[in-house]
Design an enzyme around this catalytic site. Structure first.
Site, PDB file in Angstrom:
ATOM      1  N   SER A 126       0.816  -1.221   0.000  1.00  0.00           N
ATOM      2  CA  SER A 126       0.000   0.000   0.000  1.00  0.00           C
ATOM      3  C   SER A 126       0.844   1.263   0.000  1.00  0.00           C
ATOM      4  CB  SER A 126      -0.829   0.061   1.285  1.00  0.00           C
ATOM      5  OG  SER A 126      -1.773  -0.937   1.324  1.00  0.00           O
ATOM      6  N   HIS A 147      -1.042  -2.540  -7.273  1.00  0.00           N
ATOM      7  CA  HIS A 147      -1.740  -2.195  -6.018  1.00  0.00           C
ATOM      8  C   HIS A 147      -3.261  -2.242  -6.216  1.00  0.00           C
ATOM      9  CE1 HIS A 147      -2.745   1.044  -2.811  1.00  0.00           C
ATOM     10  NE2 HIS A 147      -2.848  -0.161  -2.305  1.00  0.00           N
ATOM     11  N   ASN A 197      -3.468   6.206  -1.498  1.00  0.00           N
ATOM     12  CA  ASN A 197      -3.231   6.264  -0.046  1.00  0.00           C
ATOM     13  C   ASN A 197      -2.547   7.548   0.399  1.00  0.00           C
ATOM     14  OD1 ASN A 197      -4.527   3.890   0.488  1.00  0.00           O
ATOM     15  ND2 ASN A 197      -2.695   2.639   0.200  1.00  0.00           N
TER      16      ASN A 197
HETATM   17  C1  LIG Z   1      -5.434   0.654   1.902  1.00  0.00           C
HETATM   18  C2  LIG Z   1      -5.091   0.565   0.450  1.00  0.00           C
HETATM   19  O1  LIG Z   1      -3.947   0.213   0.155  1.00  0.00           O
HETATM   20  C3  LIG Z   1      -6.003   0.924  -0.638  1.00  0.00           C
HETATM   21  C4  LIG Z   1      -7.453   0.688  -0.414  1.00  0.00           C
HETATM   22  O2  LIG Z   1      -7.982  -0.329  -0.768  1.00  0.00           O
HETATM   23  S1  LIG Z   1      -8.276   1.905   0.372  1.00  0.00           S
HETATM   24  C5  LIG Z   1      -9.935   1.293   0.512  1.00  0.00           C
HETATM   25  C6  LIG Z   1     -10.690   1.492  -0.767  1.00  0.00           C
HETATM   26  N1  LIG Z   1     -12.011   1.007  -0.593  1.00  0.00           N
HETATM   27  C7  LIG Z   1     -13.029   1.803  -0.245  1.00  0.00           C
HETATM   28  O3  LIG Z   1     -12.872   2.999  -0.092  1.00  0.00           O
HETATM   29  C8  LIG Z   1     -14.333   1.098  -0.040  1.00  0.00           C
HETATM   30  C9  LIG Z   1     -15.422   2.042   0.385  1.00  0.00           C
HETATM   31  N2  LIG Z   1     -16.663   1.314   0.537  1.00  0.00           N
HETATM   32  C10 LIG Z   1     -17.435   0.940  -0.506  1.00  0.00           C
HETATM   33  O4  LIG Z   1     -17.163   1.242  -1.648  1.00  0.00           O
HETATM   34  C11 LIG Z   1     -18.686   0.177  -0.173  1.00  0.00           C
HETATM   35  O5  LIG Z   1     -19.030   0.415   1.154  1.00  0.00           O
HETATM   36  C12 LIG Z   1     -18.536  -1.379  -0.416  1.00  0.00           C
HETATM   37  C13 LIG Z   1     -18.311  -1.640  -1.897  1.00  0.00           C
HETATM   38  C14 LIG Z   1     -17.390  -1.973   0.395  1.00  0.00           C
HETATM   39  C15 LIG Z   1     -19.793  -2.065   0.061  1.00  0.00           C
HETATM   40  O6  LIG Z   1     -20.847  -1.479  -0.615  1.00  0.00           O
HETATM   41  P1  LIG Z   1     -22.314  -1.394   0.014  1.00  0.00           P
HETATM   42  O7  LIG Z   1     -23.185  -0.885  -1.069  1.00  0.00           O
HETATM   43  O8  LIG Z   1     -22.272  -0.706   1.298  1.00  0.00           O
HETATM   44  O9  LIG Z   1     -22.628  -2.862   0.433  1.00  0.00           O
HETATM   45  P2  LIG Z   1     -23.200  -4.041  -0.372  1.00  0.00           P
HETATM   46  O10 LIG Z   1     -24.503  -3.691  -1.042  1.00  0.00           O
HETATM   47  O11 LIG Z   1     -23.218  -5.158   0.608  1.00  0.00           O
HETATM   48  O12 LIG Z   1     -22.104  -4.324  -1.462  1.00  0.00           O
HETATM   49  C16 LIG Z   1     -22.100  -3.788  -2.767  1.00  0.00           C
HETATM   50  C17 LIG Z   1     -21.618  -4.875  -3.696  1.00  0.00           C
HETATM   51  O13 LIG Z   1     -20.286  -5.234  -3.338  1.00  0.00           O
HETATM   52  C18 LIG Z   1     -20.211  -6.645  -3.051  1.00  0.00           C
HETATM   53  N3  LIG Z   1     -19.241  -6.808  -1.991  1.00  0.00           N
HETATM   54  C19 LIG Z   1     -19.131  -6.104  -0.851  1.00  0.00           C
HETATM   55  N4  LIG Z   1     -18.071  -6.495  -0.157  1.00  0.00           N
HETATM   56  C20 LIG Z   1     -17.478  -7.475  -0.889  1.00  0.00           C
HETATM   57  C21 LIG Z   1     -16.352  -8.296  -0.719  1.00  0.00           C
HETATM   58  N5  LIG Z   1     -15.556  -8.184   0.360  1.00  0.00           N
HETATM   59  N6  LIG Z   1     -16.055  -9.180  -1.678  1.00  0.00           N
HETATM   60  C22 LIG Z   1     -16.816  -9.326  -2.753  1.00  0.00           C
HETATM   61  N7  LIG Z   1     -17.914  -8.583  -2.990  1.00  0.00           N
HETATM   62  C23 LIG Z   1     -18.228  -7.679  -2.053  1.00  0.00           C
HETATM   63  C24 LIG Z   1     -21.612  -7.015  -2.631  1.00  0.00           C
HETATM   64  O14 LIG Z   1     -21.870  -8.382  -2.872  1.00  0.00           O
HETATM   65  C25 LIG Z   1     -22.444  -6.154  -3.552  1.00  0.00           C
HETATM   66  O15 LIG Z   1     -22.498  -6.741  -4.840  1.00  0.00           O
HETATM   67  P3  LIG Z   1     -23.785  -6.591  -5.786  1.00  0.00           P
HETATM   68  O16 LIG Z   1     -23.871  -5.140  -6.139  1.00  0.00           O
HETATM   69  O17 LIG Z   1     -23.442  -7.461  -6.930  1.00  0.00           O
HETATM   70  O18 LIG Z   1     -24.929  -7.065  -4.957  1.00  0.00           O
HETATM   71  N1  LIG Z   2      -6.299  -3.774   3.722  1.00  0.00           N
HETATM   72  C1  LIG Z   2      -6.403  -3.026   2.647  1.00  0.00           C
HETATM   73  O1  LIG Z   2      -7.410  -2.313   2.492  1.00  0.00           O
HETATM   74  C2  LIG Z   2      -5.352  -3.050   1.624  1.00  0.00           C
HETATM   75  C3  LIG Z   2      -4.130  -3.646   1.869  1.00  0.00           C
HETATM   76  N2  LIG Z   2      -3.170  -3.659   0.887  1.00  0.00           N
HETATM   77  C4  LIG Z   2      -1.896  -4.298   1.139  1.00  0.00           C
HETATM   78  O2  LIG Z   2      -2.060  -5.693   0.949  1.00  0.00           O
HETATM   79  C5  LIG Z   2      -1.166  -6.400   1.813  1.00  0.00           C
HETATM   80  C6  LIG Z   2      -1.958  -7.374   2.653  1.00  0.00           C
HETATM   81  O3  LIG Z   2      -2.893  -6.650   3.423  1.00  0.00           O
HETATM   82  P1  LIG Z   2      -4.203  -7.337   4.016  1.00  0.00           P
HETATM   83  O4  LIG Z   2      -4.620  -8.460   3.156  1.00  0.00           O
HETATM   84  O5  LIG Z   2      -5.141  -6.262   4.329  1.00  0.00           O
HETATM   85  O6  LIG Z   2      -3.616  -7.918   5.396  1.00  0.00           O
HETATM   86  P2  LIG Z   2      -4.142  -9.143   6.246  1.00  0.00           P
HETATM   87  O7  LIG Z   2      -3.605  -8.926   7.615  1.00  0.00           O
HETATM   88  O8  LIG Z   2      -5.596  -9.345   6.037  1.00  0.00           O
HETATM   89  O9  LIG Z   2      -3.411 -10.387   5.550  1.00  0.00           O
HETATM   90  C7  LIG Z   2      -2.033 -10.540   5.505  1.00  0.00           C
HETATM   91  C8  LIG Z   2      -1.787 -12.036   5.447  1.00  0.00           C
HETATM   92  O10 LIG Z   2      -0.395 -12.254   5.222  1.00  0.00           O
HETATM   93  C9  LIG Z   2      -0.005 -13.297   6.096  1.00  0.00           C
HETATM   94  N3  LIG Z   2       1.435 -13.314   6.291  1.00  0.00           N
HETATM   95  C10 LIG Z   2       2.176 -12.700   7.241  1.00  0.00           C
HETATM   96  N4  LIG Z   2       3.472 -13.015   7.082  1.00  0.00           N
HETATM   97  C11 LIG Z   2       3.544 -13.841   6.008  1.00  0.00           C
HETATM   98  C12 LIG Z   2       4.598 -14.554   5.386  1.00  0.00           C
HETATM   99  N5  LIG Z   2       5.842 -14.449   5.820  1.00  0.00           N
HETATM  100  N6  LIG Z   2       4.309 -15.329   4.324  1.00  0.00           N
HETATM  101  C13 LIG Z   2       3.054 -15.473   3.858  1.00  0.00           C
HETATM  102  N7  LIG Z   2       2.008 -14.831   4.440  1.00  0.00           N
HETATM  103  C14 LIG Z   2       2.249 -14.036   5.494  1.00  0.00           C
HETATM  104  C15 LIG Z   2      -0.783 -13.000   7.370  1.00  0.00           C
HETATM  105  O11 LIG Z   2      -0.783 -14.093   8.250  1.00  0.00           O
HETATM  106  P3  LIG Z   2      -0.876 -13.739   9.853  1.00  0.00           P
HETATM  107  O12 LIG Z   2      -2.169 -13.023  10.031  1.00  0.00           O
HETATM  108  O13 LIG Z   2      -0.855 -15.087  10.492  1.00  0.00           O
HETATM  109  O14 LIG Z   2       0.309 -12.886  10.184  1.00  0.00           O
HETATM  110  C16 LIG Z   2      -2.156 -12.726   6.764  1.00  0.00           C
HETATM  111  O15 LIG Z   2      -2.877 -13.911   6.494  1.00  0.00           O
HETATM  112  C17 LIG Z   2      -0.398  -5.332   2.619  1.00  0.00           C
HETATM  113  O16 LIG Z   2       0.807  -5.047   1.976  1.00  0.00           O
HETATM  114  C18 LIG Z   2      -1.356  -4.159   2.547  1.00  0.00           C
HETATM  115  O17 LIG Z   2      -0.745  -2.922   2.716  1.00  0.00           O
HETATM  116  C19 LIG Z   2      -3.393  -3.148  -0.360  1.00  0.00           C
HETATM  117  C20 LIG Z   2      -4.591  -2.562  -0.665  1.00  0.00           C
HETATM  118  C21 LIG Z   2      -5.653  -2.438   0.323  1.00  0.00           C
END
Ligand SMILES: CC(=O)CC(=O)SCCNC(=O)CCNC(=O)[C@H](O)C(C)(C)COP(=O)(O)OP(=O)(O)OC[C@H]1O[C@@H](n2cnc3c(N)ncnc32)[C@H](O)[C@@H]1OP(=O)(O)O
Ligand SMILES: NC(=O)C1=CN([C@@H]2O[C@H](COP(=O)(O)OP(=O)(O)OC[C@H]3O[C@@H](n4cnc5c(N)ncnc54)[C@H](OP(=O)(O)O)[C@@H]3O)[C@@H](O)[C@H]2O)C=CC1
Length: 298
Positions: A126, A147, A197
């Site tokens: 991320s 990503h 991010n």
């Molecule tokens: C941290 C990083 O590195 C980068 C990142 O990812 S940052 C995070 C980015 N993501 C966001 O910002 C997500 C923000 N949230 C959303 O967009 C919405 O709340 C959401 C899509 C998660 C859920 O949407 P919602 O309308 O509240 O719920 P819901 O109606 O249950 O879901 C919408 C659809 O998504 C699907 N869905 C929700 N969660 C799901 C999941 N985990 N896996 C698969 N499908 C999923 C549902 O089945 C539904 O599908 P249909 O339209 O086909 O029925």
């Molecule tokens: N969460 C998010 O919204 C997003 C996350 N990312 C990135 O994706 C990556 C994974 O995040 P996310 O899936 O959320 O994290 P989770 O904590 O859900 O999953 C990480 C997984 O990796 C496993 N793990 C830890 N160490 C090892 C290893 N040495 N070998 C193999 N597997 C290992 C963990 O096991 P255990 O729990 O036992 O340690 C866990 O099952 C990160 O780099 C994150 O920044 C990218 C986009 C969005």
């Protein structure tokens, strides 16, 4: 899978980490017809990832997004890979373990000697420098950031990030691969936390400061942003969804990488992570998910 779209060299995809992102990546790869090998540190983790994929494919069938035939085909394409050696014949490996640079470097170091020389290595980090992670491998020219966004089966965007040494052919293969998954690409330069991010996490961190300083409650802050800015989730709900450990790691990378106090992680975020309250994945974060309905913890 041979074709003229540029992705023809990729048939087998290894995914390291079966957590929320790794299982989502395995899901979309298999649904697009790639053979997938799913790895994690324990067989239980992999099984739990597979159960999530099964559930998410079933809900896509229920909502008519995919057919039952596609669900079954996708499931049959995913196999369990308990060791890194099981990924040895992959054409592309996507690392999606925890957001911790040391862990990622160790995985990459151990993995490289097991791979085919021509295999492409990608990370779903991320925030961490692609160039720095590439330097831990034997193939910086075939290393790239792919990503995905959470939840992977739903979100349309994928950021593609080249390291300093990434070759054009690697970039083009990755681009064709992501397009085959049906995702839209945004290309980012390799700077801390890339684009999404860099913008999203300071907003979440600010929401946590807003809570910390007593400006509003968890519910008030989330309602404000859901209804006042039309965000699909409030920032604290979203932080719990991403994982508070991941949010903190991203803020630390921004803070250290850009050396600017505006990225200082909120002490309250640090406290939640120290408590092991990591959000939905541990059932407690800014909300408590153990009951029927999420209840704010502040
Ligand atoms: C941290 C990083 O590195 C980068 C990142 O990812 S940052 C995070 C980015 N993501 C966001 O910002 C997500 C923000 N949230 C959303 O967009 C919405 O709340 C959401 C899509 C998660 C859920 O949407 P919602 O309308 O509240 O719920 P819901 O109606 O249950 O879901 C919408 C659809 O998504 C699907 N869905 C929700 N969660 C799901 C999941 N985990 N896996 C698969 N499908 C999923 C549902 O089945 C539904 O599908 P249909 O339209 O086909 O029925
Ligand atoms: N969460 C998010 O919204 C997003 C996350 N990312 C990135 O994706 C990556 C994974 O995040 P996310 O899936 O959320 O994290 P989770 O904590 O859900 O999953 C990480 C997984 O990796 C496993 N793990 C830890 N160490 C090892 C290893 N040495 N070998 C193999 N597997 C290992 C963990 O096991 P255990 O729990 O036992 O340690 C866990 O099952 C990160 O780099 C994150 O920044 C990218 C986009 C969005």
């Amino acid at each position: 899978m041979t074709d003229d779209t540029g992705v023809g060299t990729i048939r087998k995809v290894g995914v390291i980490g079966a957590g929320q992102m790794g299982n989502g990546i395995a899901h979309v790869c298999a649904a697009a017809g790639f053979e997938v090998k799913l790895n994690d540190i324990s067989r239980e983790r992999i099984e739990s990832g597979l159960a999530t994929i099964n559930g998410n494919l079933a809900r896509q069938v229920a909502s008519g997004r995919i057919t039952e035939e596609t669900r079954q085909k996708a499931l049959s394409l995913i196999t369990v890979a308990p060791t890194l050696a099981d990924l040895g014949d992959a054409d592309l490996v996507i690392e999606s373990a925890v957001e911790n640079e040391e862990v990622k470097r160790k995985i990459l170091r151990e993995l490289c000697p097991l791979l085919k020389p021509e295999a492409i290595l990608a990370t779903n980090t991320s925030s961490i420098s692609i160039t720095r992670l590439a330097a831990a491998t034997d193939r910086p020219e075939r290393f790239i950031g792919i990503h995905f966004m959470n939840p992977v089966p739903v979100m349309e965007l994928v950021e593609l990030v080249r390291g300093i040494a990434t070759e054009d052919s690697t970039f083009e293969t990755a681009r064709a691969f992501v397009e085959r998954l049906g995702k839209t690409i945004a290309v980012s330069e390799d700077f801390p936390a890339f684009m999404v991010n860099r913008i999203l996490l300071p907003m979440i961190n600010e929401a946590i400061y807003t809570l910390y300083e007593g400006v509003g409650s968890v519910e008030a802050i989330d309602t404000a942003m859901r209804l006042g800015a039309r965000h699909p989730m409030g920032p604290l709900e979203l932080a719990d969804f991403i994982g508070l450990d991941t949010c903190l790691s991203i803020m630390q990378v921004l803070y250290e990488g850009l050396a600017d106090s505006k990225y200082r992680p909120c002490p309250l975020l640090v406290k939640y992570v120290e408590a092991g309250w990591l959000g939905r994945k541990t059932q407690r974060g800014f909300y408590d998910y153990r009951g029927e309905k999420p209840v704010p913890t502040r």
